[in-house]
Scaffold this motif. Sequence first.
Motif, PDB file in Angstrom:
ATOM      1  N   GLU A  26      33.041  42.915  66.837  1.00  0.00           N
ATOM      2  CA  GLU A  26      34.165  42.503  66.942  1.00  0.00           C
ATOM      3  C   GLU A  26      34.194  41.001  67.512  1.00  0.00           C
ATOM      4  O   GLU A  26      33.442  40.923  68.532  1.00  0.00           O
ATOM      5  N   GLY A  27      35.058  40.114  67.164  1.00  0.00           N
ATOM      6  CA  GLY A  27      35.083  38.501  67.436  1.00  0.00           C
ATOM      7  C   GLY A  27      34.009  37.896  66.905  1.00  0.00           C
ATOM      8  O   GLY A  27      34.200  36.547  67.419  1.00  0.00           O
ATOM      9  N   LYS A  28      33.234  38.518  66.050  1.00  0.00           N
ATOM     10  CA  LYS A  28      32.156  37.570  65.538  1.00  0.00           C
ATOM     11  C   LYS A  28      32.952  36.749  64.419  1.00  0.00           C
ATOM     12  O   LYS A  28      33.906  36.883  63.567  1.00  0.00           O
ATOM     13  N   ASP A  29      32.147  35.485  64.096  1.00  0.00           N
ATOM     14  CA  ASP A  29      32.697  34.558  63.003  1.00  0.00           C
ATOM     15  C   ASP A  29      31.909  35.296  61.490  1.00  0.00           C
ATOM     16  O   ASP A  29      31.058  35.851  61.868  1.00  0.00           O
ATOM     17  N   ASN A  30      32.435  35.070  60.689  1.00  0.00           N
ATOM     18  CA  ASN A  30      32.021  35.650  59.423  1.00  0.00           C
ATOM     19  C   ASN A  30      30.530  35.463  59.216  1.00  0.00           C
ATOM     20  O   ASN A  30      29.669  36.068  58.631  1.00  0.00           O
ATOM     21  N   ALA A  31      30.118  33.985  59.759  1.00  0.00           N
ATOM     22  CA  ALA A  31      28.832  33.370  59.597  1.00  0.00           C
ATOM     23  C   ALA A  31      27.733  34.365  60.354  1.00  0.00           C
ATOM     24  O   ALA A  31      26.789  34.265  60.201  1.00  0.00           O
ATOM     25  N   ASP A  32      28.423  35.165  61.320  1.00  0.00           N
ATOM     26  CA  ASP A  32      27.551  35.872  62.192  1.00  0.00           C
ATOM     27  C   ASP A  32      27.566  37.333  61.704  1.00  0.00           C
ATOM     28  O   ASP A  32      26.703  38.037  62.463  1.00  0.00           O
TER      29      ASP A  32
END
Length: 342
Positions: A26-32
Motif C-alpha cells: 500500500e502506498g507504493k508507486d507502480n515502479a516499486d
Amino acid sequence: MKKQIISGLLAVSMVASLGAVNVAAEGKDNADIKIGFSSKDNSDVFVANIADAAEERAKELGVELLMYDAGGDVNKQISDCETLLAAGVDALVVIPQSVEGSAPVVSMANDAGVPIIIDNGDIADTNYTAFVGCTDQESGELLGKWFVEESGLKEGDKVAIIEGPMGQSGQVGRMAGFEAVGMLDYFDVVATQTANWKRDEAMALAEDWITTYGEDLKAIICENDDMGMGALSAAQAAGRDDIIIGGVDGIEDAVQAVKDGVYGVSVLQDSAGQGATGVDVALAAAKGEEFEKDTRIPFRPITKDNVDAYLEGGVEAISGDDAAEEKTEEAAEETAEEEAAE
C-alpha cells in the motif's frame, strides 16, 4: 451488475471488492511493485498469448513482472510459486496447470499475505483474491452446438474428440459443455483421448484414427485450436478434406483456416483481455485499491459466416449475439451466488 470492455469483448464482472491486500504494498508507486506470474505451459500458443499480453500490460503500467513457465508440470508450478513468494512479490497471478494439483498455490499465497489472482482456468481452492477468465463449459456448449446444428453432420455419424490434459478446467468444462448440448449422444463418439493441448500429439492421434476408422470418420472435435491444427495437418496429409475439424481459442492460424474453408469453427476466447486484466487486478489488489472479484469474458464462435467480419473489424464486429451475452451473465451470476453461499 457492472460491465466493462476488455480487449473488445464484453466482460461480465461481479462482486466489487477490496479483497486480500498485501499491506506492505500500500502506498507504493507502480515502479516499486513486483507481480509474480506463473504460466502453466507457454508451448500452448493461446497460453503464451496470455503471458505476452500480461508482460505488455506490465510494461505499460510500469510494474515489474516476474514470469515463470511451468512447462505443463504441476510440481514445477508449485515450486515456481514458492520461488516467487520468497522473492517478495506484491501479488501473484497464476494460470493453473491443474484444477486439483495446482490448488496448494492458493493457500501458499494466503499464508504469505499476498493477493493471488487466478487467470484463465479454474482451481479447486476458491479462496483466491480474484478470478479473470472465461467459463469453460460455455466454449464446449458453443463448439458442440455448432457441430450438431451447423456442421452438416448427421445424427449417428462417427466422430472423435481430442481433449486437453485430464482434470484441467478446460478439459473438464468443455466436455461438460459437449454433454450439456447433447453432442455426446447425438454422434457416435468412436474415440476420445487427450493430446495435452499439443499440436504434434494431436496430429499423431488423428493420423492413427484416420487409419483405424477410414471413411467412417466424419469429424475430429478438438478442445483447443493447437490440437485442431494438428488434426487438420493429419487430415490434409491423408487427403481427407471431408473430415470436419473445429476447436477453441481463436488463434491466428485457426482463424485463417476458417477463412480458407478447411476448418469448421474456432471458438474465440480473448487471450489479450485475460492477460492484461490479470495484471490490472493484481496491481489494484496489491495497492489496496478496488477491483473486481470475478471477471468473465464471453466466447465467440468464428465460422465461415462471420470470419471476414472478424478479420476486418475484430471482436466488436462479431459481438452482437445478445443470447450469448445473456448466457454469460447468467453464468457469472451463478458463480457469485455460489461464492456468497459459501
